[in-house]
Design a protein around this motif. Sequence first.
Motif, PDB file in Angstrom:
ATOM      1  N   ALA A 106       0.839  -1.193  -0.110  1.00  0.00           N
ATOM      2  CA  ALA A 106       0.060  -0.087   0.178  1.00  0.00           C
ATOM      3  C   ALA A 106       1.059   1.276  -0.034  1.00  0.00           C
ATOM      4  O   ALA A 106       0.587   2.160  -0.623  1.00  0.00           O
ATOM      5  CB  ALA A 106      -1.004   0.063   1.148  1.00  0.00           C
ATOM      6  N   VAL A 107       1.828   1.271   0.490  1.00  0.00           N
ATOM      7  CA  VAL A 107       2.904   2.430   0.997  1.00  0.00           C
ATOM      8  C   VAL A 107       3.657   2.583  -0.598  1.00  0.00           C
ATOM      9  O   VAL A 107       3.691   3.728  -1.203  1.00  0.00           O
ATOM     10  CB  VAL A 107       4.026   2.144   1.802  1.00  0.00           C
ATOM     11  N   VAL A 108       4.282   1.510  -1.078  1.00  0.00           N
ATOM     12  CA  VAL A 108       4.760   1.451  -2.478  1.00  0.00           C
ATOM     13  C   VAL A 108       3.600   2.049  -3.760  1.00  0.00           C
ATOM     14  O   VAL A 108       3.826   2.853  -4.620  1.00  0.00           O
ATOM     15  CB  VAL A 108       5.229   0.116  -3.033  1.00  0.00           C
ATOM     16  N   ARG A 109       2.341   1.459  -3.442  1.00  0.00           N
ATOM     17  CA  ARG A 109       1.444   2.113  -4.500  1.00  0.00           C
ATOM     18  C   ARG A 109       1.218   3.652  -4.344  1.00  0.00           C
ATOM     19  O   ARG A 109       0.828   4.334  -5.115  1.00  0.00           O
ATOM     20  CB  ARG A 109      -0.042   1.432  -4.184  1.00  0.00           C
ATOM     21  N   THR A 110       1.411   3.962  -3.045  1.00  0.00           N
ATOM     22  CA  THR A 110       1.341   5.594  -2.875  1.00  0.00           C
ATOM     23  C   THR A 110       2.228   6.463  -3.706  1.00  0.00           C
ATOM     24  O   THR A 110       2.188   7.316  -4.419  1.00  0.00           O
ATOM     25  CB  THR A 110       1.366   5.858  -1.241  1.00  0.00           C
ATOM     26  N   GLN A 111       3.579   5.677  -3.559  1.00  0.00           N
ATOM     27  CA  GLN A 111       4.757   6.388  -4.413  1.00  0.00           C
ATOM     28  C   GLN A 111       4.514   6.282  -5.669  1.00  0.00           C
ATOM     29  O   GLN A 111       4.839   7.265  -6.620  1.00  0.00           O
ATOM     30  CB  GLN A 111       5.789   5.806  -3.732  1.00  0.00           C
ATOM     31  N   VAL A 112       3.881   5.201  -6.111  1.00  0.00           N
ATOM     32  CA  VAL A 112       3.780   4.955  -7.523  1.00  0.00           C
ATOM     33  C   VAL A 112       2.831   6.010  -8.088  1.00  0.00           C
ATOM     34  O   VAL A 112       2.882   6.627  -9.230  1.00  0.00           O
ATOM     35  CB  VAL A 112       3.208   3.582  -7.858  1.00  0.00           C
ATOM     36  N   ALA A 113       1.655   6.401  -7.201  1.00  0.00           N
ATOM     37  CA  ALA A 113       0.650   7.541  -7.688  1.00  0.00           C
ATOM     38  C   ALA A 113       1.430   8.789  -7.767  1.00  0.00           C
ATOM     39  O   ALA A 113       1.033   9.728  -8.699  1.00  0.00           O
ATOM     40  CB  ALA A 113      -0.359   7.458  -6.688  1.00  0.00           C
ATOM     41  N   PHE A 114       2.306   8.942  -6.864  1.00  0.00           N
ATOM     42  CA  PHE A 114       3.327  10.232  -6.740  1.00  0.00           C
ATOM     43  C   PHE A 114       3.942  10.489  -8.017  1.00  0.00           C
ATOM     44  O   PHE A 114       4.041  11.376  -8.692  1.00  0.00           O
ATOM     45  CB  PHE A 114       4.069  10.369  -5.661  1.00  0.00           C
ATOM     46  N   VAL A 115       4.735   9.223  -8.560  1.00  0.00           N
ATOM     47  CA  VAL A 115       5.552   9.316  -9.744  1.00  0.00           C
ATOM     48  C   VAL A 115       4.923   9.337 -10.818  1.00  0.00           C
ATOM     49  O   VAL A 115       5.289  10.306 -11.780  1.00  0.00           O
ATOM     50  CB  VAL A 115       6.468   8.067  -9.504  1.00  0.00           C
ATOM     51  N   ALA A 116       3.841   8.736 -11.105  1.00  0.00           N
ATOM     52  CA  ALA A 116       2.853   8.959 -12.485  1.00  0.00           C
ATOM     53  C   ALA A 116       2.234  10.267 -12.367  1.00  0.00           C
ATOM     54  O   ALA A 116       1.874  10.801 -13.434  1.00  0.00           O
ATOM     55  CB  ALA A 116       2.045   7.927 -12.210  1.00  0.00           C
ATOM     56  N   GLY A 117       1.595  10.845 -11.251  1.00  0.00           N
ATOM     57  CA  GLY A 117       1.220  12.009 -11.246  1.00  0.00           C
ATOM     58  C   GLY A 117       2.125  13.146 -11.685  1.00  0.00           C
ATOM     59  O   GLY A 117       1.870  14.025 -12.604  1.00  0.00           O
TER      60      GLY A 117
END
Length: 260
Positions: A106-117
């Motif tokens: 879940a934490v990694v998914r958060t950073q994935v969202a920041f990078v993609a955004g």
Amino acid sequence: MAMPPEVDHQVVAALFQFRMATAEQLRVLHTPGAGPEQMRRRLRRLKGEGLVEEVVLPQAGKLRARFLTEHGSRIAATFPELEGVSSPPLPGDKSAARLRLGHILAVVRTQVAFVAGARAAGDECAPLDFLPEAHHRYGEGTAGAVIPDGLLRYVSTRPGRALNRAFVEVDRATMSSEKLASKLIGYARFHSHRPSRCTSGAPSPARTCCLCGSSTTCGSRVCCSSWPTTTLLPNSGRGSADCGMIAPVADSWAGSHGGG
């Protein structure tokens, strides 16, 4: 199709810093223009080289999470970009990994969202611009520190270029209200804490690194003494500080990102 070795390096570095990740998360972080199968092939090859191990996610069919072996962790610890990053504890076995991966992913998914955004917005946020569980000390004892799920570094480019840093907490509704309240109080205390400035020469003897607790500059790339000093402050826009000042990270960006 040839697989660039620098991507292998990036994937191993990400698994060292984040502890675990799925093939899709690693694909979005490092090779967003490539298909999913290419990343899966890369991970199978890294597993064959003894660098990566995998575990099947519970109740997720054949979806797998990857993590570094002891051999892979030793190699990653020598990477320059990981200097000062503590080596995460390795899972004792696949059962131990399976029990821990809900919150980690879940934490990694958060950073994935920041990078993609950031890519979509024309901003800057690299895969490693998120440091999990960075220890921030502001007082004595266990009560004098906060350990967020992540410390985020995000460069916005409009209207002007500015570095934003924030604590990130991933809420999966698994924490008791009492513990959550205690954590929020800790953040409030950290925000009101005002450490000493350094002068133009050596740091003040009273200065304390908010990450490692050292009374002098520890030299780690992840400590506040080595971070740029523009900080996003709540209700006051972006503030700047003199070179060498320890600037408290002020915002807590929280969100629910699923998980078990």
